[in-house]
Design an enzyme around this catalytic site. Structure first.
Site, PDB file in Angstrom:
ATOM      1  N   ALA A  49       0.793  -1.228   0.000  1.00  0.00           N
ATOM      2  CA  ALA A  49       0.000   0.000   0.000  1.00  0.00           C
ATOM      3  C   ALA A  49       0.834   1.292   0.000  1.00  0.00           C
ATOM      4  O   ALA A  49       0.631   2.161  -0.861  1.00  0.00           O
ATOM      5  CB  ALA A  49      -0.980  -0.041   1.168  1.00  0.00           C
ATOM      6  N   ASP A 238      -3.840  -2.635   3.878  1.00  0.00           N
ATOM      7  CA  ASP A 238      -4.077  -1.806   2.687  1.00  0.00           C
ATOM      8  C   ASP A 238      -5.102  -0.721   2.963  1.00  0.00           C
ATOM      9  O   ASP A 238      -5.135   0.303   2.300  1.00  0.00           O
ATOM     10  CB  ASP A 238      -4.542  -2.676   1.523  1.00  0.00           C
ATOM     11  CG  ASP A 238      -3.373  -3.507   1.030  1.00  0.00           C
ATOM     12  OD1 ASP A 238      -3.071  -4.527   1.672  1.00  0.00           O
ATOM     13  OD2 ASP A 238      -2.730  -3.086   0.051  1.00  0.00           O
TER      14      ASP A 238
HETATM   15  O1  MRU Z   1      -1.209  -7.110  -3.424  1.00  0.00           O
HETATM   16  P1  MRU Z   1      -0.127  -6.450  -2.631  1.00  0.00           P
HETATM   17  O2  MRU Z   1       1.170  -7.188  -2.663  1.00  0.00           O
HETATM   18  O3  MRU Z   1       0.017  -4.994  -2.991  1.00  0.00           O
HETATM   19  O4  MRU Z   1      -0.651  -6.514  -1.137  1.00  0.00           O
HETATM   20  C1  MRU Z   1       0.165  -5.995  -0.137  1.00  0.00           C
HETATM   21  C2  MRU Z   1      -0.357  -6.232   1.225  1.00  0.00           C
HETATM   22  O5  MRU Z   1      -1.409  -6.808   1.421  1.00  0.00           O
HETATM   23  C3  MRU Z   1       0.439  -5.633   2.344  1.00  0.00           C
HETATM   24  O6  MRU Z   1       0.335  -6.424   3.493  1.00  0.00           O
HETATM   25  C4  MRU Z   1      -0.113  -4.238   2.631  1.00  0.00           C
HETATM   26  O7  MRU Z   1      -0.117  -3.473   1.475  1.00  0.00           O
HETATM   27  C5  MRU Z   1       0.655  -3.536   3.670  1.00  0.00           C
HETATM   28  S1  MRU Z   1       2.173  -2.957   3.019  1.00  0.00           S
HETATM   29  C6  MRU Z   1       3.043  -2.104   4.144  1.00  0.00           C
END
Ligand code: MRU
Length: 346
Positions: A49, A238
């Site tokens: 995110a 996210d």
């Molecule tokens: O699909 P992604 O890899 O973008 O998902 C990322 C996540 O679910 C992370 O745990 C979240 O973004 C937190 S990142 C600090």
């Protein structure tokens, strides 16, 4: 690790470490146009995110540069359409929406500004967001580190590390914070099917930093917890909604339910701008439905029979009652979340 997202003044573009090929290859991806920005976001050249938010902030600047090169008479309409394209690239992480809104706010405040002047302001702001993200993650480590005890094994799901942010990480920020505070701990990285953020990315960056890490299949979670192998769980988010529900990578909800069952504290770590006060609860958050190919194939190899449909929902909401605390750059928020989140924003 902070060099995985770089703005190159010489090339006037964003240079990203391509996360699709880690840990086997360290390839770099130049982001020049709006289509490049959206491609990088959608295919997860860059993901996580906060990293998505930083990319989107630079992306708005790059969209403006592209419009300038096009020389369109109505640059405002063209730029507006490109910002919407970036805004809509991925639906779940609120940081993407936040970054584009922030750039729009600056544009509105600047009034009747020339495109050249707007681009100068946007680039400064994108750099601030970039640097500010690392600082926020380090503070998450400062506040979250004390939640981890000497000797703990900490389970994490997906990658909420340096790669998912501008550096240091959120969930991995808590882990790095504990290590920086002198604790000897180890990490279980759930592999995180289908994109394997845990197996590929969390293991890559912790191993590089010398933090002991073991990868476990997602379906090993219950047994590992039952055997007393896990003392804490820390994940990123996210989007956290106004009531404290946390939307994170698919599978997080199951890990949280198991942690509750086995009496293991389950923490969420995220900067405050991941909290979306406009959305009441996790069930109201749009869940990204990604390409079936991520499930039907491993690399180029098909693992499901031709014609069989699959689910590839990328996130799930964890209800607030399963969360022991939300670690932010301003401190840890404890239940009751609705009230305490509101206080944090006062
Ligand atoms: O699909 P992604 O890899 O973008 O998902 C990322 C996540 O679910 C992370 O745990 C979240 O973004 C937190 S990142 C600090």
């Amino acid at each position: 690790m902070t060099d995985h997202i770089q703005f190159s003044p010489e090339k006037d573009c964003l240079v990203l470490l391509d996360q699709r090929y880690l840990p086997n290859r360290e390839d770099w991806f130049d982001v020049i146009t709006t289509d490049d920005v959206c491609y990088a976001l959608v295919t997860m050249v860059v993901r996580g995110a906060p990293a998505i938010g930083v990319t989107a902030a630079y992306g708005c600047y790059l969209a403006g540069r592209e419009v300038q090169k096009d020389g369109a008479a109505d640059w405002k309409a063209e730029l507006d359409a490109k910002l919407t394209q970036i805004h809509d690239a991925r639906p779940t992480a609120v940081n993407l929406r936040w970054a584009v809104r922030e750039m729009r706010r600056i544009w509105a405040e600047a009034g009747d500004v020339s495109l050249e002047a707007l681009l100068a302001i946007w680039l400064i702001r994108a750099k601030e967001i970039h640097v500010g993200d690392i600082e926020m993650c380090e503070l998450i480590g400062t506040f979250g580190g004390p939640l981890i005890d000497e000797g703990d094994t900490v389970m994490t799901h997906c990658n909420a590390g340096a790669l998912a942010t501008a550096g240091y990480g959120t969930a991995l920020g808590v882990i790095r914070g504990a290590v920086d505070q002198g604790k000897k701990i180890q990490v279980i990285a759930n592999e995180t099917r289908p994109f394997l953020q845990g197996a590929r990315l969390t293991a890559y960056e912790l191993h590089k930093d010398g933090i002991p890490v073991k990868v476990a299949c997602d379906n090993a979670c219950a047994l590992l917890m039952k055997q007393g192998m896990v003392q804490k769980v820390v994940v990123g988010a996210d989007r956290i909604t106004a009531n404290g529900d946390a939307v994170n990578k698919i599978g997080t909800y199951g890990v949280a339910l198991l942690a509750k069952h086995f009496g293991i504290p389950f923490y969420v770590a995220a900067p405050l701008y991941t909290i979306d006060l406009e959305t009441a609860c996790g069930d109201d958050v749009p869940i990204e439905d990604r390409t079936p190919r991520e499930v039907t194939h491993i690399g180029d190899h098909q693992i499901t029979p031709d014609g069989v449909e699959v689910y590839n929902l990328a996130f799930d909401p964890t209800p607030n009652e399963l969360i022991a605390g939300i670690v932010t750059e301003k401190g840890v928020i404890y239940p009751p979340y609705k009230e305490n989140i509101a206080k944090m924003f006062e």
